[in-house]
Write a protein that holds these residues in place. Structure first.
Motif, PDB file in Angstrom:
ATOM      1  N   LEU A  34       0.837  -1.201   0.000  1.00 51.37           N
ATOM      2  CA  LEU A  34       0.000   0.000   0.000  1.00 51.37           C
ATOM      3  C   LEU A  34       0.869   1.246   0.000  1.00 51.37           C
ATOM      4  O   LEU A  34       0.608   2.204  -0.744  1.00 51.37           O
ATOM      5  CB  LEU A  34      -0.929  -0.021   1.217  1.00 51.37           C
ATOM      6  CG  LEU A  34      -1.837   1.186   1.422  1.00 51.37           C
ATOM      7  CD1 LEU A  34      -2.661   1.483   0.181  1.00 51.37           C
ATOM      8  CD2 LEU A  34      -2.750   0.966   2.628  1.00 51.37           C
ATOM      9  N   GLN A  37       2.014   2.043  -3.211  1.00 50.89           N
ATOM     10  CA  GLN A  37       0.898   2.398  -4.094  1.00 50.89           C
ATOM     11  C   GLN A  37       0.613   1.311  -5.131  1.00 50.89           C
ATOM     12  O   GLN A  37       0.419   1.583  -6.320  1.00 50.89           O
ATOM     13  CB  GLN A  37       1.157   3.763  -4.747  1.00 50.89           C
ATOM     14  CG  GLN A  37       1.354   4.871  -3.717  1.00 50.89           C
ATOM     15  CD  GLN A  37       1.704   6.218  -4.306  1.00 50.89           C
ATOM     16  OE1 GLN A  37       1.525   6.447  -5.492  1.00 50.89           O
ATOM     17  NE2 GLN A  37       2.195   7.128  -3.470  1.00 50.89           N
ATOM     18  N   PRO A  39      -1.753  -0.903  -6.960  1.00 49.45           N
ATOM     19  CA  PRO A  39      -3.202  -0.847  -7.202  1.00 49.45           C
ATOM     20  C   PRO A  39      -3.865  -2.213  -7.311  1.00 49.45           C
ATOM     21  O   PRO A  39      -5.087  -2.299  -7.475  1.00 49.45           O
ATOM     22  CB  PRO A  39      -3.288  -0.106  -8.530  1.00 49.45           C
ATOM     23  CG  PRO A  39      -2.043  -0.500  -9.255  1.00 49.45           C
ATOM     24  CD  PRO A  39      -0.982  -0.631  -8.188  1.00 49.45           C
ATOM     25  N   ALA A  50      -8.072   2.322  -8.253  1.00 46.43           N
ATOM     26  CA  ALA A  50      -6.995   2.387  -7.269  1.00 46.43           C
ATOM     27  C   ALA A  50      -5.715   2.968  -7.858  1.00 46.43           C
ATOM     28  O   ALA A  50      -4.940   3.634  -7.152  1.00 46.43           O
ATOM     29  CB  ALA A  50      -6.729   0.996  -6.696  1.00 46.43           C
ATOM     30  N   LEU A  54      -3.982   6.563  -4.947  1.00 45.02           N
ATOM     31  CA  LEU A  54      -3.131   6.118  -3.851  1.00 45.02           C
ATOM     32  C   LEU A  54      -2.012   7.082  -3.476  1.00 45.02           C
ATOM     33  O   LEU A  54      -1.166   6.759  -2.631  1.00 45.02           O
ATOM     34  CB  LEU A  54      -2.524   4.754  -4.199  1.00 45.02           C
ATOM     35  CG  LEU A  54      -3.522   3.600  -4.257  1.00 45.02           C
ATOM     36  CD1 LEU A  54      -2.847   2.330  -4.750  1.00 45.02           C
ATOM     37  CD2 LEU A  54      -4.141   3.373  -2.887  1.00 45.02           C
ATOM     38  N   THR A  57      -0.522   8.160   0.326  1.00 44.33           N
ATOM     39  CA  THR A  57       0.451   7.501   1.197  1.00 44.33           C
ATOM     40  C   THR A  57       1.766   8.274   1.292  1.00 44.33           C
ATOM     41  O   THR A  57       2.568   8.014   2.192  1.00 44.33           O
ATOM     42  CB  THR A  57       0.748   6.063   0.714  1.00 44.33           C
ATOM     43  OG1 THR A  57       1.403   6.109  -0.556  1.00 44.33           O
ATOM     44  CG2 THR A  57      -0.530   5.241   0.612  1.00 44.33           C
ATOM     45  N   TYR A 338      -4.937   4.439   6.170  1.00 41.47           N
ATOM     46  CA  TYR A 338      -4.372   3.101   5.946  1.00 41.47           C
ATOM     47  C   TYR A 338      -5.371   2.023   6.375  1.00 41.47           C
ATOM     48  O   TYR A 338      -5.639   1.061   5.632  1.00 41.47           O
ATOM     49  CB  TYR A 338      -3.077   2.927   6.747  1.00 41.47           C
ATOM     50  CG  TYR A 338      -1.810   3.175   5.971  1.00 41.47           C
ATOM     51  CD1 TYR A 338      -1.057   2.125   5.460  1.00 41.47           C
ATOM     52  CD2 TYR A 338      -1.338   4.472   5.763  1.00 41.47           C
ATOM     53  CE1 TYR A 338       0.122   2.349   4.767  1.00 41.47           C
ATOM     54  CE2 TYR A 338      -0.156   4.716   5.076  1.00 41.47           C
ATOM     55  CZ  TYR A 338       0.572   3.638   4.575  1.00 41.47           C
ATOM     56  OH  TYR A 338       1.732   3.867   3.884  1.00 41.47           O
ATOM     57  N   ALA A 341      -8.413   1.683   4.008  1.00 43.83           N
ATOM     58  CA  ALA A 341      -8.049   1.037   2.749  1.00 43.83           C
ATOM     59  C   ALA A 341      -7.839  -0.466   2.951  1.00 43.83           C
ATOM     60  O   ALA A 341      -8.244  -1.287   2.122  1.00 43.83           O
ATOM     61  CB  ALA A 341      -6.787   1.672   2.173  1.00 43.83           C
TER      62      ALA A 341
END
Length: 538
Positions: A34, A37, A39, A50, A54, A57, A338, A341
């Motif tokens: 995550l 990033q 997806p 996604a 992202l 982050t 976080y 997600a």
């Protein structure tokens, strides 16, 4: 746990399931993926969305260059005697700045309403000292566009160069960027387009109005940066993985709600921000987690007698909390992003789309285009309250507000909830919020409270897309203030009512019971509602 950000599990009836979920997340390296990033974490159907959602982050790093730019504008405005900041924005564009400035103790006038009296009050402030920040990814949000038009006219009528007092936050290449440049607005800040609204606290949408109002946003980024190191680790001690595990296990066992109470965190209004993040991210495909924001650890609903909720203290643990989450605001922002997600992955949904939000907007626009379609007679009138139920659920013979509310509660299904939706002035009519604990105490239902149309950009997605077991109490009211929207064929009162009716239509179309109570007198109407709620049997 770290002193930067920590999660304490006070009690968990599903500890083995929690451990299994967390172990799987660690094994699959989801935290580091995550952060990088990736997806693909939410499956092929979510990958396209996604892939462009992202960038949040890394905002603790990528938003740094904004600070000097905002500081320069603030200095220029102060040199001109302009130090009153009004923010026009909806959803993430207003919720994050409100939490940031309230926590910092600096003034910010937030307009996320179509109530004419509340907007009129904002106009009555000293316009000579006022700058308007208009925040919208596209510029097409009807509430925000209305505020911009109204303030532009007010500035001009006060002899002020309106363009010099309007600052825009938008996405690069948006229609709003083009319009702002065409009209010569004072400054245009471009946010990261690869961040969705509810994840945008540390983008220009959160930082620009907060910094202009006087909040220390550099500290926010510092705290988020410290948390980022922890949240990116594939470790069972990662607090985001712990939250995802607890909520995933709880949901699997029927606890589909999260009850938030502040227990002395020092953060003001955090639950309202988290409410949008969680509800809009998870409430879809007939599943999800519904946040319930309560007044404190002792409030009705926090001690969950029904077993359908997980109670979370924002701050130190309390005897009645299942979880306690501690940390500074910037760290809390990133932790909950976080965790949300990741719980989306656990629930098997895409946490970055909002497929049901547009339905209520379309219904409201249709009513604005054909206002005659919204005219209907109440089922009955009880004093200063007109009663409008949706079709099919109200029993024959009901003739009082108390009986109608009792019938609405009786229509609630197993694990159901009551949503109170108040289309009024959330400043001057703030006392209406006392209906939430009164109803929760007497109905024993998890009860949410939202100001319309603010909640339409927050829990509105869950109401239509999440678990279909809610019942809805809408409160609308007559307005003594008429406020036209320049170059539009409606005033704010008409828009406000259309938004309530439009959302009610969509909810009824999902076979959900909706009871609208229209107050012909707001003061007398509140007294009548409190009396009705307090009657035995409600």
């Amino acid at each position: 746990m770290s002193d930067v950000i920590s999660v304490e599990i006070v009690r968990s009836p599903n500890s083995d399931q929690v451990s299994t979920i967390v172990a799987d997340l660690v094994s699959d390296s989801v935290a580091s993926k995550l952060t990088a990033q990736d997806p693909t974490l939410w499956g092929p159907e979510a990958e396209s969305e996604a892939s462009i959602r992202l960038a949040w982050t890394k905002l603790h790093e990528t938003s740094r260059p904004l600070l000097a730019e905002i500081a320069q504008l603030r200095e220029e405005l102060h040199a001109e005697g302009v130090d009153r900041v009004v923010l026009a924005g909806m959803g993430g564009s207003s919720l994050a700045p409100e939490v940031i400035t309230q926590t910092a103790g600096v003034p910010l006038v937030v307009l996320d309403t179509t109530d004419p009296a509340q907007v009129a009050d904002a106009l009555e402030g000293d316009l000579q000292r006022t700058v308007l920040v208009v925040s919208s990814k596209s510029g097409g949000t009807v509430e925000t566009d209305s505020h911009r038009r109204i303030f532009e006219k007010a500035f001009t009528e006060a002899g002020i160069d309106a363009a010099s007092r309007i600052v825009v936050v938008t996405d690069p290449g948006s229609p709003f960027e083009a319009l702002a440049k065409e009209l010569g607005y004072r400054k245009v800040f471009l946010a990261d387009p690869h961040v969705g609204g509810r994840y945008s606290a540390l983008t220009a949408f959160g930082l620009v109005p907060s910094y202009l109002a006087g909040a220390d946003v550099a500290e926010l980024l510092d705290d988020a940066a410290a948390a980022a190191e922890i949240l990116s680790q594939d470790s069972p001690d990662n607090p985001a993985l712990v939250l995802a595990g607890v909520f995933g296990a709880a949901h699997a066992n029927g606890a589909e709600k999260i009850v938030f109470a502040d227990s002395g965190s020092g953060i003001k209004g955090f639950g309202d921000w988290a409410e949008q993040l969680i509800a809009e991210s998870t409430g879809k495909n007939g599943t999800g987690l519904l946040p319930v924001v309560v007044e404190g650890p002792g409030a009705p609903g926090f001690v969950d007698a029904r077993g359908d909720a997980t109670t979370v203290a924002i701050g130190p643990a309390t005897g009645s909390s299942a979880l306690a989450v501690e940390g500074k605001l910037g760290a809390q922002f990133l932790l909950w992003e976080y965790a949300t997600a990741l719980v989306g992955k656990v629930l098997g949904i895409d946490p970055f789309d909002q497929p049901d939000v547009e339905a209520a907007k379309k219904a409201a626009r249709a009513l604005l285009d054909a206002p005659a379609a919204s005219a209907s007679a109440p089922a009955f009138v009880d004093g200063p309250v007109e009663v409008y139920p949706s079709d099919g659920w109200l029993p024959n013979g009901v003739s009082t507000v108390a009986e109608a509310i009792q019938a609405l509660v009786s229509a609630t299904s197993q694990h159901g909830y009551l949503s109170v939706q108040t289309y009024l002035d959330r400043i001057d009519d703030a006392s209406f919020a006392l209906l939430r604990p009164e109803l929760a105490k007497r109905t024993h239902l998890q009860t949410t409270f939202g100001w319309g149309p603010r909640f339409l950009h927050s829990t509105g997605q869950y109401h239509k897309g999440g678990h279909q077991n809610g019942v809805f109490l809408q409160i609308t009211g007559a307005s003594e203030v008429a406020l036209e929207v320049p170059d539009r064929p409606y005033d704010l009162a008409t828009l406000q009512l259309a938004q309530a009716l439009g959302d009610g239509q969509v909810l009824a179309g999902h076979d959900r019971p909706v009871l609208r109570l229209h107050l012909t007198d707001r003061v007398a109407g509140l007294a009548q509602l409190v009396e009705a709620v307090q009657e035995d049997g409600s």
